[in-house]
Design an enzyme around this catalytic site. Structure first.
Site, short mmCIF file in Angstrom:
data_model
loop_
_atom_site.label_atom_id
_atom_site.label_comp_id
_atom_site.label_asym_id
_atom_site.label_seq_id
_atom_site.Cartn_x
_atom_site.Cartn_y
_atom_site.Cartn_z
N LYS A 52 0.84 -1.21 0.00
CA LYS A 52 0.00 0.00 0.00
C LYS A 52 0.87 1.25 0.00
O LYS A 52 0.57 2.23 -0.68
CB LYS A 52 -0.93 -0.01 1.22
N GLN A 96 -4.23 -1.60 9.68
CA GLN A 96 -4.23 -2.93 9.06
C GLN A 96 -4.87 -3.94 10.03
O GLN A 96 -4.44 -4.07 11.18
CB GLN A 96 -2.79 -3.34 8.72
N ASP A 119 -11.00 3.22 4.56
CA ASP A 119 -11.47 1.83 4.43
C ASP A 119 -13.00 1.78 4.37
O ASP A 119 -13.58 0.78 3.95
CB ASP A 119 -11.01 1.01 5.64
#
Ligand code: NAD
Length: 297
Positions: A52, A96, A119
């Site tokens: 990422k 994460q 997200d």
């Protein structure tokens, strides 16, 4: 002939488009920033986060990375999120998952400023998605929607079956498919571990999104001929390879590709799209924060 849906190619297009929009922000004096937070020593999580960060660099997003000892108290993660919420150079925050067991995932997701929640897992953003007014569509289902669009797969009026009901994939996927508008208007069935006669549901589906986390679970005999099959699964299975394992999806590719009209491979299907949509959401977040129209809806 079955069409193989090339997620790498579509993701490259999304990244190029995002890079153009980063330039729009730069003209307005804004450099978009994405903070990734890792509280784990799991090798796969480490790899995901570093990919990422690399993606950010490629499109001109400033990457900020914070690592927290997995044995540290939960308060350290909460404090880090608070700091990132306050920073003007951070437009997106990604913690994460999974976090260690002593950390409450729900608290983590609620703590992130909803305007930085790239997200799309904060309850406010989940609510907006369900209400048809999404701010940040969760990256994996959004990536699936983009793939369907890129390959002109008609969702309107289609019978879609989503296999899996997780908060990350299954539920938001179903929510996107039922919304009014492009990429939506599908008649959507959500199947899960307690579903009776999954085969009957699948055999009627024009679009199948497999996200059960079970290797090669959906096979060709269950599919309607010509169906579009999107395989979200990424499963590690023992194999006689150099690494001792192979990655397979939730769909048995060989048998499914004999029946499907179009199908995503694993790897190279949904995975690259998930990463690309994170960049999309980060640029969108920076646009919202600084009132710059970057043209992302
Ligand atoms: P999860 O384990 O949270 O959810 C799995 C879902 O499958 C559950 O809702 C469960 O009810 C359902 N299920 C289990 N057994 C079933 C059965 N027999 N019949 C029907 N449904 C059943 O998993 P997740 O986080 O949603 O991820 C699903 C898969 O997608 C995993 O393989 C994961 O690694 C992968 N994934 C890939 C990406 C990507 O970018 N490609 C992103 C996220 C997840």
């Amino acid at each position: 002939m079955t069409e193989v849906i090339d997620g790498e190619a579509v993701a490259a297009d999304v990244r190029a488009d995002v890079a153009d929009r980063v330039e729009l922000l730069e003209h307005a004096g804004v450099t978009p920033g994405l903070a990734t937070v890792l509280m784990s020593d799991d090798a796969a999580s480490e790899t995901y986060v570093s990919m990422k960060q690399r993606d950010c660099e490629e499109v001109g997003i400033e990457g900020i990375h914070v690592e927290i000892d997995p044995d540290a108290p939960a308060s350290e993660l909460y404090g880090t999120i608070d700091d990132l919420n306050d920073r003007d150079d951070v437009h997106g925050i990604l913690v994460q998952l999974p976090v260690p067991e002593h950390v409450d995932t729900r608290q983590v997701l609620r703590r992130i400023d909803p305007e930085k929640d790239v997200d799309g897992f904060h309850p406010e953003n989940v609510g907006r998605l369900v209400a048809g007014d999404a701010r940040f569509k969760p990256c994996t289902p959004h990536g699936v929607q983009k793939l369907l669009e890129a390959y002109d797969v008609e969702t309107e009026g289609a019978d879609a079956v989503v296999v899996g009901r997780s908060d990350i994939v299954g539920k938001p996927m179903a929510n996107l498919l039922i919304q009014k508008g492009p990429g939506g208007n599908a008649t959507t069935t959500v199947c899960h571990s307690r579903t009776r006669d999954l085969e009957a549901k699948l055999s009627n589906a024009d679009i199948v999104v497999a996200a059960a986390g079970i290797p090669e679970f959906v096979d060709g005999s269950m599919l309607k001929p010509g169906a579009t099959v999107i395989d979200v699964g990424i499963n590690k299975v023992d194999a006689e390879t150099e690494k001792g394992y192979a990655l397979v999806g939730d769909v048995d590719y060989d048998s499914a590709s004999e029946v499907a009209g179009a199908i995503t491979p694993v790897p190279g299907g949904v995975g690259p799209m998930t990463r690309a949509m994170l960049l999309y959401n980060t640029v969108k977040a920076a646009g919202i924060r600084h009132d710059v129209d970057v043209g992302l809806r």
